[in-house]
Design a protein around this motif. Structure first.
Motif, PDB file in Angstrom:
ATOM      1  N   SER A  68      43.996  78.437 -20.672  1.00 51.44           N
ATOM      2  CA  SER A  68      42.571  79.289 -21.457  1.00 51.44           C
ATOM      3  C   SER A  68      41.791  78.210 -21.210  1.00 51.44           C
ATOM      4  CB  SER A  68      42.899  79.822 -22.525  1.00 51.44           C
ATOM      5  OG  SER A  68      43.655  80.783 -22.856  1.00 51.44           O
ATOM      6  N   ASP A 102      43.243  82.746 -20.026  1.00 52.66           N
ATOM      7  CA  ASP A 102      42.037  83.151 -20.265  1.00 52.66           C
ATOM      8  C   ASP A 102      41.056  82.565 -19.562  1.00 52.66           C
ATOM      9  OD1 ASP A 102      40.347  85.616 -21.129  1.00 52.66           O
ATOM     10  OD2 ASP A 102      40.670  85.272 -23.241  1.00 52.66           O
TER      11      ASP A 102
ATOM     12  N   THR B  23      50.942  86.090 -24.631  1.00 49.31           N
ATOM     13  CA  THR B  23      49.299  86.328 -24.364  1.00 49.31           C
ATOM     14  C   THR B  23      48.486  85.249 -24.891  1.00 49.31           C
ATOM     15  OG1 THR B  23      47.621  88.065 -24.345  1.00 49.31           O
ATOM     16  CG2 THR B  23      49.194  88.082 -26.205  1.00 49.31           C
ATOM     17  N   ASP B  25      44.252  84.567 -25.525  1.00 53.33           N
ATOM     18  CA  ASP B  25      42.745  84.967 -25.655  1.00 53.33           C
ATOM     19  C   ASP B  25      41.915  83.996 -26.155  1.00 53.33           C
ATOM     20  OD1 ASP B  25      42.851  87.906 -24.979  1.00 53.33           O
ATOM     21  OD2 ASP B  25      44.535  87.842 -26.038  1.00 53.33           O
ATOM     22  N   SER B  27      38.539  83.121 -27.739  1.00 55.16           N
ATOM     23  CA  SER B  27      37.050  83.479 -28.346  1.00 55.16           C
ATOM     24  C   SER B  27      36.254  82.180 -28.626  1.00 55.16           C
ATOM     25  CB  SER B  27      37.741  84.075 -29.638  1.00 55.16           C
ATOM     26  OG  SER B  27      38.318  85.222 -29.501  1.00 55.16           O
ATOM     27  N   ARG B  50      42.957  90.386 -31.130  1.00 49.75           N
ATOM     28  CA  ARG B  50      42.629  90.244 -29.533  1.00 49.75           C
ATOM     29  C   ARG B  50      44.587  89.961 -28.912  1.00 49.75           C
ATOM     30  NH1 ARG B  50      38.584  86.570 -26.904  1.00 49.75           N
ATOM     31  NH2 ARG B  50      39.332  87.422 -25.019  1.00 49.75           N
ATOM     32  N   ASP B  54      47.115  93.016 -27.283  1.00 46.27           N
ATOM     33  CA  ASP B  54      47.777  92.499 -25.945  1.00 46.27           C
ATOM     34  C   ASP B  54      49.272  93.154 -26.176  1.00 46.27           C
ATOM     35  OD1 ASP B  54      45.699  92.158 -24.263  1.00 46.27           O
ATOM     36  OD2 ASP B  54      45.740  89.918 -24.789  1.00 46.27           O
ATOM     37  N   SER B 192      40.103  96.857 -24.654  1.00 45.78           N
ATOM     38  CA  SER B 192      39.393  95.558 -25.110  1.00 45.78           C
ATOM     39  C   SER B 192      37.986  95.624 -24.499  1.00 45.78           C
ATOM     40  CB  SER B 192      40.403  94.408 -25.026  1.00 45.78           C
ATOM     41  OG  SER B 192      40.676  94.102 -23.790  1.00 45.78           O
ATOM     42  N   ASN B 292      37.577  87.723 -16.627  1.00 41.38           N
ATOM     43  CA  ASN B 292      38.242  88.412 -17.447  1.00 41.38           C
ATOM     44  C   ASN B 292      39.780  88.523 -16.876  1.00 41.38           C
ATOM     45  OD1 ASN B 292      39.047  90.467 -19.610  1.00 41.38           O
ATOM     46  ND2 ASN B 292      39.597  91.957 -17.853  1.00 41.38           N
TER      47      ASN B 292
END
Lengths: 293, 293
Positions: A68, A102, B23, B25, B27, B50, B54, B192, B292
């Motif tokens: 990420s 991500d 997964t 994500d 933020s 989030r 997923d 999302s 994304n």
């Protein structure tokens, strides 16, 4: 990896009778690296090495990585491309698949690396298995990465390729795998924060203490000069292994030097014994960042 | 989770005959949330949602979460405590164990959430399984989260607890699990980024197009007022499910409303059919951030 990038989750198949290992490491600009010091491919390489080295510390085999990335808007695309080149070059070497991640905008570069791997069920080498009387070993030589960092801090112009110990460090995956297979290591950790800190982690998790012979600590050479004892004791990011064993350990494992540096004791605390036999408490300090897991 | 926080990796045991799902994500403050708008427990909740969403999008069952946190030095400890309260409250609800993570200093808050889960081997519901003739469905109602965001952008003072759709959204884990178990969903994604974007993802991965009936789109109500068509089409962060099926789907699944909104076509592109039968191309836009996956 059955399904990689392009769906909501990566789908991985883990072999029967194997445990899954997961580790995450956050690397932040101006904390873990500097754009003016570290070429982007070195940043990518170092990020992945942190995760691979955690895998090694358990005797595990890495399978997939996820990254990420938080990136400033004005960062050149070239920086990102070279970051991934460095990361993917290393990933290929260990047959680790980049399986997802991500990306988001931020004011400062941050890269969170997740490495997923596996180990035969119940065979992960934990930090908590050290027992009084076990001998303590390290792989390779210590302090090189911190010595190069000092050169950078002193504004010395150096080429990254000449100092791979700092810019392109290697995780000891194969040494760790053999130690785990032979059942020789009772506890293991990677030296990412420095010997003094990481030995204290093993002692803490195992409920034991340690006695380390100062003269036995294998100090690295940088530019043909041996690093200081301070750097070898407290310098981080060498990604060597620190482990305990009650069995005979060969002088080299998978081509990597292994050195006995001390013994596990029942009294808590780490004692450093100098050349004249004097005992001093070894403080845990050095490389620990803001906070550390 | 056999070994959690406190070693180099978390050790997880995945049941026999199951695939692993992973997964991640990211933020980021001022991109995904604002400290002046979102209470810290909402930020923690939303981060985990989030990842859970997923997981739902694949029909998977979450097992463990990892969170890497970049935190400014001057951030009050209370913010961090409440962030974890929100995250852990939600984790407990789904029996998800917080199994590790990392923490480092940065100039801006960033939280990378990793959720690991599992699904029976070969049964993950992918984005790529939609076929011409399949009907298209959504769960719940759309646009509420974006409508609340608009209120925040307009400087309206609102209490987080009154608008859980935005501040404490729920991932449709149970609905997704039932759809996967019954073998009814041919393709699935969580909404999302917004219906228009996420439907385009399914179409792209499946190599198909779609025809959506504008009148059928279930619009949410916020403060007893129905949200605009724009918000329902392009507003993100509702965490409802979008799926395709060639079988009969009940009007509610696990207590959640399910609405048929259109049909999968062989021609690429998404067409929106308005109340008078006029066809317009539905552009993918709205909630997509900087980039994304």
């Amino acid at each position: 990896v059955a399904v990689g990038i392009g769906d909501d989750c990566a789908v991985l198949r883990v072999g029967r009778g194997r445990d899954l290992l997961v580790t995450t490491d956050l690397s932040i600009e101006r904390v873990h690296f500097r754009r003016e010091w570290h070429p982007p491919d070195s940043v990518g390489h170092r990020c992945l090495t942190r995760g691979l080295s955690d895998m090694a510390a358990m005797g595990g085999e890495p399978v997939a990585a996820f990254v990420s990335l938080a990136l400033p808007r004005q960062l050149p695309q070239r920086w990102v491309d070279e970051f991934f080149e460095g990361l993917l070059r290393l990933a290929r070497k260990y047959k680790v698949q980049l399986a997802g991640g991500d990306i988001a905008q931020a004011e400062q570069i941050a890269a969170d690396i997740v490495v997923v791997g596996s180990v035969p069920a119940g065979k992960a080498v934990l930090r908590s298995g050290a027992r009084p009387g076990d001998a303590i070993f390290v792989t390779g030589r210590l302090g090189a990465s911190a010595a190069v960092l000092k050169m950078l801090q002193e504004d010395r112009k150096i080429r990254a390729r000449r100092f791979p110990e700092h810019f392109y460090p290697v995780a000891q995956i194969e040494v760790a795998r053999r130690l785990r297979q032979s059942g020789r290591a009772t506890a293991m950790i990677d030296i990412s924060d420095g010997l003094s800190v990481d030995l204290a982690h093993i002692c803490g998790e195992s409920g034991v203490g340690a006695r380390v012979e100062q003269a036995a600590i294998p100090r690295a050479k940088v530019d043909r000069v041996q690093v200081s004892l301070e750097m070898a004791l407290h310098g981080g990011e060498d990604y060597q292994l620190l482990f305990t064993s009650r069995k005979r350990i060969p002088k080299t494992v998978a081509g990597v030097e292994v050195t006995r540096i001390g013994i596990v004791t029942s009294e808590p605390g780490v004692v450093l014994v100098d050349e004249r036999g004097r005992e001093n408490k070894l403080e845990s300090r050095g490389w620990e960042h803001f906070a550390n897991e």
